[in-house]
Design an enzyme around this catalytic site. Structure first.
Site, PDB file in Angstrom:
ATOM      1  N   TYR A 496       0.846  -1.198   0.000  1.00 24.18           N
ATOM      2  CA  TYR A 496       0.000   0.000   0.000  1.00 24.18           C
ATOM      3  C   TYR A 496       0.882   1.249   0.000  1.00 24.18           C
ATOM      4  O   TYR A 496       0.977   1.948  -0.974  1.00 24.18           O
ATOM      5  CB  TYR A 496      -0.960  -0.011   1.192  1.00 24.18           C
ATOM      6  CG  TYR A 496      -1.950   1.130   1.148  1.00 24.18           C
ATOM      7  CD1 TYR A 496      -3.056   1.073   0.304  1.00 24.18           C
ATOM      8  CD2 TYR A 496      -1.764   2.274   1.915  1.00 24.18           C
ATOM      9  CE1 TYR A 496      -3.965   2.129   0.234  1.00 24.18           C
ATOM     10  CE2 TYR A 496      -2.659   3.334   1.859  1.00 24.18           C
ATOM     11  CZ  TYR A 496      -3.755   3.259   1.012  1.00 24.18           C
ATOM     12  OH  TYR A 496      -4.638   4.314   0.944  1.00 24.18           O
ATOM     13  N   SER A 577      -6.339   0.992  -4.389  1.00 21.20           N
ATOM     14  CA  SER A 577      -6.434   2.428  -4.135  1.00 21.20           C
ATOM     15  C   SER A 577      -5.046   3.049  -4.282  1.00 21.20           C
ATOM     16  O   SER A 577      -4.463   2.994  -5.370  1.00 21.20           O
ATOM     17  CB  SER A 577      -7.046   2.676  -2.754  1.00 21.20           C
ATOM     18  OG  SER A 577      -7.481   4.005  -2.631  1.00 21.20           O
ATOM     19  N   ASP A 667     -17.725   3.660  -7.857  1.00 23.39           N
ATOM     20  CA  ASP A 667     -16.633   4.102  -6.995  1.00 23.39           C
ATOM     21  C   ASP A 667     -16.567   5.630  -7.035  1.00 23.39           C
ATOM     22  O   ASP A 667     -16.068   6.219  -7.993  1.00 23.39           O
ATOM     23  CB  ASP A 667     -15.303   3.496  -7.458  1.00 23.39           C
ATOM     24  CG  ASP A 667     -14.155   3.802  -6.500  1.00 23.39           C
ATOM     25  OD1 ASP A 667     -14.339   4.636  -5.597  1.00 23.39           O
ATOM     26  OD2 ASP A 667     -13.085   3.198  -6.655  1.00 23.39           O
ATOM     27  N   HIS A 709     -15.806   1.575  -3.938  1.00 24.87           N
ATOM     28  CA  HIS A 709     -14.360   1.536  -3.712  1.00 24.87           C
ATOM     29  C   HIS A 709     -13.919   0.277  -2.968  1.00 24.87           C
ATOM     30  O   HIS A 709     -12.721   0.003  -2.873  1.00 24.87           O
ATOM     31  CB  HIS A 709     -13.926   2.784  -2.934  1.00 24.87           C
ATOM     32  CG  HIS A 709     -12.461   3.049  -2.973  1.00 24.87           C
ATOM     33  ND1 HIS A 709     -11.770   3.260  -4.147  1.00 24.87           N
ATOM     34  CD2 HIS A 709     -11.526   3.119  -1.979  1.00 24.87           C
ATOM     35  CE1 HIS A 709     -10.491   3.464  -3.873  1.00 24.87           C
ATOM     36  NE2 HIS A 709     -10.310   3.377  -2.571  1.00 24.87           N
TER      37      HIS A 709
END
Length: 739
Positions: A496, A577, A667, A709
């Protein structure tokens, strides 16, 4: 046990659908011209975009149809392992306990209530989100129970949207009140202690849009957040406007009522950066209470006092004793500390629990009068302690295994605390702890068991590897026991690296199936940009330092190859993301290192992300193309603007890894145009604009319908998507099924 060969059905000869390029769309950024030929894809409700999405769905299905053997097996194994009871830690209100529970394959967890835990009343379903819609696309997004446990306010989200509608139910008889509150977003439900109503935050309804919440995606920038108080049994139009600031339209407000009910605290943020302003209002000092404020002409706002009026640090309320407030803060403490102030003396700040030299203070929960349950993160492993709220002094260490503390439920008016724990090989334990005892014991209240999973078949370990600049990066590696490091194992590398978010050990049914039935090694790299070592670690992977994230992730892949876990043809990278951006940037920079890439809901257009919904709040981590220096950071790694043909660098047969981009039509956090534009660019640059292109690895998109999302997805949607993406990875990397 035997291995079944990878399905023999060959991948189809892919013909990507043509996507119109508008070469007249060229932007000037500080003297640099940047074409944006797929700008039209930002009009998500247009017929042209819908046609493009449908055509890409057909391409993806053509590829996935060759993976059906793996897809069917994965879906079957995932369904079998997901079919186990799951619980979240209970919380208590006036003798009643409330908790979320899913018996197995229900689309969503239901909210249960139980009156006492002493073997009296059986738990009962209070609110079942599985009744919200026929297709399970409406989910429970948030909820709050009043102090005496009399009313439940809850928010629902349609198709995974960030927009929420709040309704109210009476707990005693499950009767719904007529209350309905719309256009809520990025909000809490903060009940006043008298149970007469609650604070919440909302945006004005989008202009020129009379359509209901579920009708299409709304991509306009979210501005002018407001705080309201809702009185039970009244129409939303009568709600009390408590705070707004038209001079600062980007501010986001989160209200919280202190446990003693005297104060409402307002946290004020402008971006996703861990800094906030801090306001408070003494509700007990209002001459006629909130009802009196409602009667004011002109809807006068609450008289908030600005305790901290600069974006200098982060402050989160832990507890208060009248005017003495204790906060968790990173003020001059990148690893966080606890500080106290008497709000009547604004310069009286003093540290109660100073910053630790090595461990990050993740959270603190005030319980049983003057006790504090504090949670540290040390080398990405949790440490629990009981301390004094008055002095910060250590009272007890509370032993836990290596894993993650996912929740602590407790209050100062009670000695009962629930602690939620999980790890890579522990599906979940909820501990019940009586902190009134001199030496508190962690008693197992509930332990989650997954049928067919034997933890002794697997092992988890932590390694530290050097990044490009020599920085040591921690990484968790989970695999079957005693694998031979011969470079043959399919490996999934997840990351991430942004916004100070921690990637800590957690249990994943999907990961177990991949390791057991496809022989995967599963890895999580704790790269810079996260918060694993505090704010300094976060800042080392943001703004001008963002390239460190990509260097750290690439170095993780290189380590896994050099250490003999895998080889580049069997290394799959995945992220969502900000992690989707991570994966996309890394395959642009090192397409030779990876065999497959799965990029979920990624921020792919780094020059225009701030123009949609809440994207403006991410400039704290990324910067903004409207500023010249920051534009030059962004253009260097923006996935959309850095797709290059690797074979033109002298490696004649080099190509991009097999790539699946995942997004969803609703999203409204990272809008789908990011993925659509990146997909069209990859297919054009690498495939359709090249005669006899070396790019034979597929580049496809999985575009989910009536999803957002990632939050609020049903169990079946989670299973179906996992089966699709990992069947794609297994097929394209030539991985055989292990029965």
């Amino acid at each position: 046990m035997g291995s079944l060969p990878a399905a023999d059905k060959p991948l189809p000869a892919l013909r990507y659908p043509p996507a119109r390029r508008d070469d007249d769309i060229v932007d000037d950024y500080h003297g640099v011209t940047v074409p944006d030929p797929y700008r039209w894809m930002e009009e998500l409700e247009s017929e042209e975009v819908k046609g493009f999405v449908d055509a890409q769905a057909a391409v993806a299905e053509a590829v996935l149809s060759t993976c059906d053997d793996h897809r069917v097996r994965l879906r079957g194994q995932l369904t079998a392992l997901f079919d186990h009871p799951r619980y979240r830690a209970p919380f208590k209100r006036a003798g009643s306990y409330f908790y979320l529970h899913n018996p197995g394959l229900q689309p969503h967890s239901a909210l249960y209530v139980q009156h006492g835990l002493g073997g009296g009343e059986e738990p009962d379903v209070l609110l079942d989100p599985n009744t919200f819609s026929d297709d399970a696309t409406v989910s429970l997004a948030m909820f709050g129970v009043s102090h005496e446990g009399e009313h439940l306010a809850y928010g629902t989200s349609a198709s995974g949207s960030d927009w929420v509608t709040i309704r109210v139910m009476r707990v005693r008889d499950r009767r719904h009140l007529h209350d309905e509150i719309c256009w809520v977003k990025f909000s809490a439900i903060a009940w006043t202690r008298d149970g007469k109503g609650f604070f919440y935050s909302r945006f004005p309804a989008p202009k020129n849009d009379g359509a209901p919440l579920g009708a299409g995606i709304k991509t306009s920038v979210n501005l002018n957040h407001e705080v309201y108080y809702h009185f039970l049994g009244t129409d939303q139009s009568e709600d009390l406007l408590c705070w707004e600031d038209p001079d600062h339209p980007k501010y986001i407000y989160t209200p919280e009522v202190s446990e003693d009910g005297k104060y409402v605290i307002l946290s004020v943020a402008e971006t996703s950066e861990p800094v906030n302003k801090l306001y408070y209002c003494d509700l007990s000092a209002l001459p006629d209470g909130l009802e009196g404020m409602k009667g004011n002409h002109g809807n006068a706002m609450l008289p908030f006092v600005k305790l901290v009026d600069e974006f200098e640090a982060y402050y989160a309320l832990i507890a208060n004793d009248d005017t003495q407030f204790t906060f968790l803060t990173n003020k001059n403490a990148p690893k966080y500390k606890l500080s106290r102030i008497d709000v009547n003396e604004p310069h009286s700040w003093m540290d109660i629990l100073p910053e630790d030299e090595k461990a990050v203070l993740e959270s603190a929960c005030a319980v049983h009068g003057d006790k504090l349950l504090v949670n540290y993160l040390s080398d990405v492993k949790y440490v629990l302690q009981m301390r004094s709220l008055v002095t910060g002094e250590l009272l007890h260490d509370i032993p836990i295994d290596i894993g993650s503390v996912n929740g602590i439920s407790g209050r100062r008016d009670n000695s009962e605390v629930f602690i939620e724990f999980a790890s890579f090989l522990t599906p979940g334990i909820i501990y019940r702890c009586d902190v009134s005892k001199e030496t508190p014991e962690m008693n197992i209240y509930r332990e989650i068991s997954v049928g067919g999973f034997d933890r002794t078949d697997f092992e988890a370990k932590q390694v530290f590897y050097p990044s490009k600049d020599g920085t040591k990066i921690p990484m968790f590696i989970v695999s079957k026991k005693s694998i031979v490091l011969d470079g043959s194992h399919p490996t999934l590398l997840y990351g991430y690296g942004g916004f100070g978010m921690n990637m800590t050990p957690h249990f994943s049914v999907t990961r177990i199936v991949l390791m057991r039935n496809l022989g995967f090694v599963s890895c999580i790299a704790n790269i810079r940009g996260g918060g694993e070592y505090g704010e300094d670690w976060h800042k080392a992977g943001s703004l001008a330092n963002k390239q460190n994230c990509f260097d750290d992730f690439i170095a993780a892949g290189e380590f896994l190859v050099s250490a003999g876990y895998t080889n580049s043809s069997r290394l799959c990278v995945e992220g969502a993301s900000n992690g989707g951006l991570l994966v996309a940037a890394c395959i642009n920079q090192r397409p030779d290192l990876f065999g497959c890439a799965l990029a979920h809901v990624g921020v792919m257009d780094m020059l225009r992300f701030h123009k949609f919904t809440i994207g403006r709040a991410w400039t704290c981590d990324f910067g903004c193309s409207e500023k010249e220096e920051e534009f030059h950071w962004l253009i260097k790694y923006s996935p959309l603007h850095n797709v290059r043909r690797p074979w033109e660098k002298g490696h004649r047969r080099q190509q991009y890894p097999s790539t699946m981009l995942l997004t969803a039509d609703h999203d409204d956090r990272v809008v789908p145009s990011h993925t659509l534009k990146f997909l069209a660019t990859m297919q054009h640059v690498l495939c359709t604009s090249v005669k006899e292109s070396p790019q034979t690895n597929p580049i496809v998109a999985r575009i989910d319908r009536k999803s957002g999302h990632g939050c609020g997805r049903s169990t079946q949607k989670i299973i179906d998507e996992a089966a699709d993406r990992y069947a794609f990875a297994a097929k394209t990397m030539g991985i055989s099924w292990i029965d």
